[in-house]
Design a protein around this motif. Structure first.
Motif, PDB file in Angstrom:
ATOM      1  N   HIS A   1     -29.966  27.400-116.482  1.00 35.68           N
ATOM      2  CA  HIS A   1     -30.396  26.631-115.322  1.00 35.68           C
ATOM      3  C   HIS A   1     -30.557  27.570-114.129  1.00 35.68           C
ATOM      4  CE1 HIS A   1     -29.894  22.366-116.516  1.00 35.68           C
ATOM      5  NE2 HIS A   1     -29.233  22.935-117.502  1.00 35.68           N
ATOM      6  N   TYR A   2     -31.657  27.411-113.427  1.00 38.83           N
ATOM      7  CA  TYR A   2     -31.856  28.206-112.217  1.00 38.83           C
ATOM      8  C   TYR A   2     -31.192  27.502-111.038  1.00 38.83           C
ATOM      9  CZ  TYR A   2     -35.264  30.804-114.887  1.00 38.83           C
ATOM     10  OH  TYR A   2     -35.863  31.589-115.824  1.00 38.83           O
ATOM     11  N   VAL A   3     -31.104  28.214-109.925  1.00 45.03           N
ATOM     12  CA  VAL A   3     -30.606  27.584-108.706  1.00 45.03           C
ATOM     13  C   VAL A   3     -31.788  26.863-108.040  1.00 45.03           C
ATOM     14  CG1 VAL A   3     -29.723  28.069-106.385  1.00 45.03           C
ATOM     15  CG2 VAL A   3     -28.725  29.207-108.359  1.00 45.03           C
ATOM     16  N   CYS A   4     -31.517  25.699-107.437  1.00 40.58           N
ATOM     17  CA  CYS A   4     -32.548  24.892-106.778  1.00 40.58           C
ATOM     18  C   CYS A   4     -33.350  25.744-105.785  1.00 40.58           C
ATOM     19  CB  CYS A   4     -31.887  23.720-106.048  1.00 40.58           C
ATOM     20  SG  CYS A   4     -33.014  22.727-105.075  1.00 40.58           S
ATOM     21  N   LYS A   5     -34.670  25.550-105.827  1.00 45.91           N
ATOM     22  CA  LYS A   5     -35.554  26.358-104.976  1.00 45.91           C
ATOM     23  C   LYS A   5     -35.674  25.852-103.534  1.00 45.91           C
ATOM     24  CE  LYS A   5     -39.853  27.270-105.897  1.00 45.91           C
ATOM     25  NZ  LYS A   5     -41.173  27.270-106.553  1.00 45.91           N
ATOM     26  N   ALA A   6     -35.096  24.674-103.268  1.00 50.89           N
ATOM     27  CA  ALA A   6     -35.190  24.146-101.894  1.00 50.89           C
ATOM     28  C   ALA A   6     -34.447  25.092-100.947  1.00 50.89           C
ATOM     29  CB  ALA A   6     -34.596  22.741-101.832  1.00 50.89           C
ATOM     30  N   PRO A   7     -35.033  25.388 -99.760  1.00 50.39           N
ATOM     31  CA  PRO A   7     -34.387  26.331 -98.846  1.00 50.39           C
ATOM     32  C   PRO A   7     -32.961  25.892 -98.498  1.00 50.39           C
ATOM     33  CG  PRO A   7     -36.589  25.749 -98.066  1.00 50.39           C
ATOM     34  CD  PRO A   7     -36.292  24.867 -99.236  1.00 50.39           C
ATOM     35  N   GLY A   8     -32.027  26.799 -98.630  1.00 49.39           N
ATOM     36  CA  GLY A   8     -30.652  26.516 -98.233  1.00 49.39           C
ATOM     37  C   GLY A   8     -29.834  25.759 -99.268  1.00 49.39           C
TER      38      GLY A   8
ATOM     39  N   TYR B   1     -35.617  23.939-117.310  1.00 49.37           N
ATOM     40  CA  TYR B   1     -36.754  24.689-116.766  1.00 49.37           C
ATOM     41  C   TYR B   1     -37.176  24.173-115.390  1.00 49.37           C
ATOM     42  CZ  TYR B   1     -36.817  26.387-121.499  1.00 49.37           C
ATOM     43  OH  TYR B   1     -36.446  26.956-122.683  1.00 49.37           O
ATOM     44  N   GLY B   2     -36.386  23.247-114.864  1.00 55.60           N
ATOM     45  CA  GLY B   2     -36.730  22.666-113.566  1.00 55.60           C
ATOM     46  C   GLY B   2     -36.468  23.653-112.442  1.00 55.60           C
ATOM     47  N   VAL B   3     -37.088  23.401-111.294  1.00 54.59           N
ATOM     48  CA  VAL B   3     -36.885  24.291-110.146  1.00 54.59           C
ATOM     49  C   VAL B   3     -36.036  23.652-109.045  1.00 54.59           C
ATOM     50  CG1 VAL B   3     -38.917  25.732-110.488  1.00 54.59           C
ATOM     51  CG2 VAL B   3     -39.130  23.621-109.186  1.00 54.59           C
ATOM     52  N   TYR B   4     -35.831  22.323-109.107  1.00 58.86           N
ATOM     53  CA  TYR B   4     -35.044  21.662-108.061  1.00 58.86           C
ATOM     54  C   TYR B   4     -33.805  20.981-108.634  1.00 58.86           C
ATOM     55  CZ  TYR B   4     -39.183  22.303-105.176  1.00 58.86           C
ATOM     56  OH  TYR B   4     -40.222  22.839-104.482  1.00 58.86           O
ATOM     57  N   CYS B   5     -32.788  20.829-107.794  1.00 60.07           N
ATOM     58  CA  CYS B   5     -31.577  20.100-108.194  1.00 60.07           C
ATOM     59  C   CYS B   5     -31.904  18.601-108.243  1.00 60.07           C
ATOM     60  CB  CYS B   5     -30.455  20.368-107.196  1.00 60.07           C
ATOM     61  SG  CYS B   5     -30.777  19.672-105.557  1.00 60.07           S
ATOM     62  N   HIS B   6     -30.922  17.808-108.692  1.00 59.83           N
ATOM     63  CA  HIS B   6     -31.147  16.366-108.828  1.00 59.83           C
ATOM     64  C   HIS B   6     -31.600  15.724-107.521  1.00 59.83           C
ATOM     65  CE1 HIS B   6     -30.076  15.379-112.911  1.00 59.83           C
ATOM     66  NE2 HIS B   6     -29.091  16.288-112.848  1.00 59.83           N
ATOM     67  N   SER B   7     -30.908  16.046-106.420  1.00 58.30           N
ATOM     68  CA  SER B   7     -31.226  15.313-105.192  1.00 58.30           C
ATOM     69  C   SER B   7     -32.583  15.730-104.620  1.00 58.30           C
ATOM     70  CB  SER B   7     -30.098  15.437-104.162  1.00 58.30           C
ATOM     71  OG  SER B   7     -30.168  16.663-103.497  1.00 58.30           O
ATOM     72  N   HIS B   8     -32.910  17.024-104.675  1.00 59.23           N
ATOM     73  CA  HIS B   8     -34.229  17.432-104.189  1.00 59.23           C
ATOM     74  C   HIS B   8     -35.346  16.931-105.099  1.00 59.23           C
ATOM     75  CE1 HIS B   8     -32.099  20.388-101.503  1.00 59.23           C
ATOM     76  NE2 HIS B   8     -32.956  19.782-100.700  1.00 59.23           N
ATOM     77  N   ARG B   9     -35.063  16.897-106.398  1.00 54.84           N
ATOM     78  CA  ARG B   9     -36.079  16.397-107.318  1.00 54.84           C
ATOM     79  C   ARG B   9     -36.347  14.913-107.049  1.00 54.84           C
ATOM     80  NH1 ARG B   9     -35.210  16.455-113.782  1.00 54.84           N
ATOM     81  NH2 ARG B   9     -33.838  14.750-113.199  1.00 54.84           N
ATOM     82  N   SER B  10     -35.291  14.149-106.810  1.00 51.57           N
ATOM     83  CA  SER B  10     -35.530  12.720-106.617  1.00 51.57           C
ATOM     84  C   SER B  10     -36.161  12.439-105.258  1.00 51.57           C
ATOM     85  CB  SER B  10     -34.255  11.900-106.854  1.00 51.57           C
ATOM     86  OG  SER B  10     -33.455  11.915-105.714  1.00 51.57           O
ATOM     87  N   ARG B  11     -35.831  13.265-104.241  1.00 54.92           N
ATOM     88  CA  ARG B  11     -36.488  13.091-102.941  1.00 54.92           C
ATOM     89  C   ARG B  11     -37.991  13.362-103.061  1.00 54.92           C
ATOM     90  NH1 ARG B  11     -35.591  12.117 -97.743  1.00 54.92           N
ATOM     91  NH2 ARG B  11     -33.486  11.606 -98.319  1.00 54.92           N
ATOM     92  N   ARG B  12     -38.316  14.386-103.828  1.00 53.42           N
ATOM     93  CA  ARG B  12     -39.720  14.721-104.015  1.00 53.42           C
ATOM     94  C   ARG B  12     -40.451  13.578-104.730  1.00 53.42           C
ATOM     95  NH1 ARG B  12     -43.044  17.618-107.621  1.00 53.42           N
ATOM     96  NH2 ARG B  12     -44.621  18.829-106.489  1.00 53.42           N
TER      97      ARG B  12
ATOM     98  N   GLN C   1     -39.083  15.475 -97.175  1.00 54.07           N
ATOM     99  CA  GLN C   1     -39.705  14.333 -96.495  1.00 54.07           C
ATOM    100  C   GLN C   1     -38.700  13.207 -96.283  1.00 54.07           C
ATOM    101  OE1 GLN C   1     -42.994  13.929 -95.257  1.00 54.07           O
ATOM    102  NE2 GLN C   1     -42.057  12.102 -94.382  1.00 54.07           N
ATOM    103  N   GLU C   2     -38.555  12.776 -95.034  1.00 51.71           N
ATOM    104  CA  GLU C   2     -37.736  11.603 -94.734  1.00 51.71           C
ATOM    105  C   GLU C   2     -38.616  10.364 -94.869  1.00 51.71           C
ATOM    106  OE1 GLU C   2     -34.511  11.573 -93.718  1.00 51.71           O
ATOM    107  OE2 GLU C   2     -34.319  13.769 -93.740  1.00 51.71           O
ATOM    108  N   ALA C   3     -37.990   9.224 -95.153  1.00 58.23           N
ATOM    109  CA  ALA C   3     -38.750   7.974 -95.234  1.00 58.23           C
ATOM    110  C   ALA C   3     -39.334   7.637 -93.865  1.00 58.23           C
ATOM    111  CB  ALA C   3     -37.833   6.849 -95.699  1.00 58.23           C
TER     112      ALA C   3
END
Ligand SMILES: [Zn+2]
Length: 222
Positions: free
Chosen positions: A2-9, A18-29, A37-39
């Motif tokens: 598993h890679y580290v999430c690519k979202a800054p910070g 093979y994903g590039v984002y963690c669970h929370s960033h993936r679901s936000r996307r 992106q905020e609602a």
């Protein structure tokens, strides 16, 4: 691995092998169209809806409403035709059927004016508060969220036991259906949205100029 999430910070582990984002960033996307992106809420949009309504009312004699409503009608007729083809067994990608179904449900539950006002207001918001929209995809996603939010059909609601507050959850559309629906709305109303946004900006700048001139005149008083 598993890679580290690519979202800054973000230092979470990627959600999949093979994903590039963690669970929370993936679901936000997925839900909001971009990882940061905020609602855009109903409240965020309400002043822009008022501007749009005022502008269209002012142009009543120019039949703008009627034209826009006819265009909306054409989108719905097209969606109904798509559903009919699907019922007759014609093969089509599921996102296409889902989009058509969503549009028809929307038109059954919500007045055309409400849909048009909401879509055009998104263009004005984007123009006046560009930092609130993180990407083109996020714009379409938020536009679809706000338009779908006009109808109670998608909303399952429950009361939160501890706070007693009523909560509403929107059934999620697949990202492909969201994109398809967003592109449909943009194709039909985008030109009007961009024009309205430009007119609002010009008016705003004119008011600022007048205010500056007024202060200048006050400064010049002997
Ligand atoms: Zn992350």
């Amino acid at each position: 691995m598993h890679y580290v999430c690519k979202a800054p910070g973000c230092s979470e582990k990627a959600a999949s092998r093979y994903g590039v984002y963690c669970h929370s960033h993936r679901s936000r996307r997925r839900r909001h169209g971009a990882i940061n992106q905020e609602a855009i809420t109903k409240a965020d949009l309400s002043i822009y809806r008022n501007l749009v309504r005022g502008r269209i009312e002012k142009n009543r004699d120019k039949e703008l409403w009627d034209k826009l409503k006819l265009m909306w009608r054409a989108v719905i007729d097209d969606a109904q035709a798509t559903l009919e083809q699907s019922r007759k067994g014609q093969a089509m990608p599921s996102f296409k059927r889902m989009t058509a179904l969503e549009l028809v449900k929307l038109s059954n539950a919500v007045k055309p004016e409400e849909v048009i006002e909401t879509v055009l207001a998104m263009y004005v918001l984007h123009d006046q508060e560009p930092r609130k929209i993180k990407s083109d995809r996020a714009f379409l996603t938020q536009m679809v969220r706000r338009v779908r939010g006009l109808t109670p059909l998608n909303a399952g609601s429950w009361t939160n036991g501890s706070t007693g507050k009523r909560k509403v959850a929107y059934k999620e559309l697949s990202p492909r259906a969201v994109e398809c629906m967003g592109k449909r709305l943009a194709a039909v109303f985008g030109a009007a949205g961009v024009t309205l946004a430009r007119l609002e900006r010009q008016d705003h700048e004119k008011r600022l100029r007048e205010l500056t001139e007024y202060h200048q005149a006050l400064d010049d008083l002997q």
